[in-house]
Motif scaffolding. Sequence first.
Motif, PDB file in Angstrom:
ATOM      1  N   ILE A  29      44.089  34.017  33.381  1.00 37.75           N
ATOM      2  CA  ILE A  29      43.587  35.606  33.254  1.00 37.75           C
ATOM      3  C   ILE A  29      44.563  36.359  33.068  1.00 37.75           C
ATOM      4  O   ILE A  29      44.753  37.342  32.254  1.00 37.75           O
ATOM      5  CB  ILE A  29      42.561  35.763  34.318  1.00 37.75           C
ATOM      6  CG1 ILE A  29      41.214  35.133  34.162  1.00 37.75           C
ATOM      7  CG2 ILE A  29      42.222  37.383  34.133  1.00 37.75           C
ATOM      8  CD1 ILE A  29      40.225  35.356  35.118  1.00 37.75           C
ATOM      9  N   ALA A  60      45.909  38.320  29.604  1.00 36.25           N
ATOM     10  CA  ALA A  60      45.851  39.835  29.848  1.00 36.25           C
ATOM     11  C   ALA A  60      47.452  40.513  29.430  1.00 36.25           C
ATOM     12  O   ALA A  60      47.487  41.392  28.638  1.00 36.25           O
ATOM     13  CB  ALA A  60      45.491  40.470  31.142  1.00 36.25           C
ATOM     14  N   ASP A 114      41.776  48.462  26.257  1.00 29.74           N
ATOM     15  CA  ASP A 114      41.071  47.285  27.161  1.00 29.74           C
ATOM     16  C   ASP A 114      42.115  46.415  27.987  1.00 29.74           C
ATOM     17  O   ASP A 114      41.716  46.164  29.167  1.00 29.74           O
ATOM     18  CB  ASP A 114      40.336  46.211  26.064  1.00 29.74           C
ATOM     19  CG  ASP A 114      39.761  45.191  26.555  1.00 29.74           C
ATOM     20  OD1 ASP A 114      38.870  45.438  27.331  1.00 29.74           O
ATOM     21  OD2 ASP A 114      39.959  44.126  26.294  1.00 29.74           O
ATOM     22  N   GLY A 115      43.396  46.166  27.390  1.00 32.11           N
ATOM     23  CA  GLY A 115      44.478  45.548  27.994  1.00 32.11           C
ATOM     24  C   GLY A 115      44.794  46.209  29.277  1.00 32.11           C
ATOM     25  O   GLY A 115      44.726  45.720  30.374  1.00 32.11           O
ATOM     26  N   ARG A 174      42.570  48.328  30.980  1.00 27.15           N
ATOM     27  CA  ARG A 174      41.674  47.993  31.926  1.00 27.15           C
ATOM     28  C   ARG A 174      41.608  46.775  32.598  1.00 27.15           C
ATOM     29  O   ARG A 174      41.587  46.876  33.842  1.00 27.15           O
ATOM     30  CB  ARG A 174      40.215  48.444  31.134  1.00 27.15           C
ATOM     31  CG  ARG A 174      38.951  48.255  32.002  1.00 27.15           C
ATOM     32  CD  ARG A 174      37.795  48.305  31.263  1.00 27.15           C
ATOM     33  NE  ARG A 174      37.875  47.170  30.215  1.00 27.15           N
ATOM     34  CZ  ARG A 174      37.514  45.940  30.354  1.00 27.15           C
ATOM     35  NH1 ARG A 174      37.421  45.391  31.639  1.00 27.15           N
ATOM     36  NH2 ARG A 174      37.522  45.177  29.325  1.00 27.15           N
ATOM     37  N   ARG A 175      41.950  45.627  31.964  1.00 22.31           N
ATOM     38  CA  ARG A 175      41.819  44.375  32.303  1.00 22.31           C
ATOM     39  C   ARG A 175      43.160  44.408  33.565  1.00 22.31           C
ATOM     40  O   ARG A 175      42.764  43.618  34.624  1.00 22.31           O
ATOM     41  CB  ARG A 175      42.041  43.383  31.284  1.00 22.31           C
ATOM     42  CG  ARG A 175      40.878  43.130  30.600  1.00 22.31           C
ATOM     43  CD  ARG A 175      40.908  42.226  29.596  1.00 22.31           C
ATOM     44  NE  ARG A 175      39.820  42.010  28.696  1.00 22.31           N
ATOM     45  CZ  ARG A 175      39.698  41.033  28.018  1.00 22.31           C
ATOM     46  NH1 ARG A 175      40.502  39.924  28.042  1.00 22.31           N
ATOM     47  NH2 ARG A 175      38.517  40.693  27.176  1.00 22.31           N
ATOM     48  N   GLU A 193      42.015  46.103  36.719  1.00 23.89           N
ATOM     49  CA  GLU A 193      41.041  45.455  37.489  1.00 23.89           C
ATOM     50  C   GLU A 193      41.384  44.218  38.179  1.00 23.89           C
ATOM     51  O   GLU A 193      41.128  44.135  39.270  1.00 23.89           O
ATOM     52  CB  GLU A 193      39.758  44.793  36.485  1.00 23.89           C
ATOM     53  CG  GLU A 193      38.930  45.878  35.912  1.00 23.89           C
ATOM     54  CD  GLU A 193      38.040  45.230  34.762  1.00 23.89           C
ATOM     55  OE1 GLU A 193      38.084  43.981  34.275  1.00 23.89           O
ATOM     56  OE2 GLU A 193      37.235  45.865  34.214  1.00 23.89           O
ATOM     57  N   MET A 194      42.603  43.700  37.650  1.00 27.02           N
ATOM     58  CA  MET A 194      43.301  42.654  38.446  1.00 27.02           C
ATOM     59  C   MET A 194      44.381  43.041  39.368  1.00 27.02           C
ATOM     60  O   MET A 194      45.077  42.400  40.222  1.00 27.02           O
ATOM     61  CB  MET A 194      43.681  41.539  37.572  1.00 27.02           C
ATOM     62  CG  MET A 194      42.860  40.904  36.548  1.00 27.02           C
ATOM     63  SD  MET A 194      43.661  39.450  35.565  1.00 27.02           S
ATOM     64  CE  MET A 194      44.752  40.457  34.537  1.00 27.02           C
TER      65      MET A 194
END
Length: 172
Positions: free
Chosen positions: A8, A12, A86-87, A89-90, A93-94
């Motif tokens: 992941i 990302a 989106d990148g 945000r990902r 999140e991680m």
Amino acid sequence: MADRMRQIASAAFAAVVAVLLATGCAPEPASTPSPTGFASEEEAFAAAEATYRAYVDAVNARREDPASEPDPTWFLTGRALEVDLDGDRRLAEMGLRIEGPSRVKSISFSDASDTQAEVLVCLDSTASRVVNEAGEDKTPSDRASVVGLEIKVIWAIPSALIVESTTSGSQC
């Protein structure tokens, strides 16, 4: 589980490198291209190159100071803006972020019309790394330090904007 997290994180990071990480804001509607009136392809290429280099400078400045301007997203529209947000945000999140600058190793002309230009970029991310909230380096060990990108810039009023950024199969 560790392999899944690594996959992941690697995915990302690849998405973010393709567009360079910028801080998020709400996406705006895609701009409509407008004729440039450039006298030559060389003039169109110079404008596309200047736009992309200004974007990279803004990304690097934002990594150093989150309040810096211009905001890197000001140089993006359409798919490029969506992928960038989106990148970002990902990664958030991680619990990851990118530190350190990227630099344009080379830019070459690909194609141009009166409404857009395409350039091939070799982006060097040797000095950047992915870190977690504790500041630990989580950069994927198999990450390429130089990535080939195909960048499409449209001529929109009042300025040129990056509409697409994809990894290229070409060698840098």
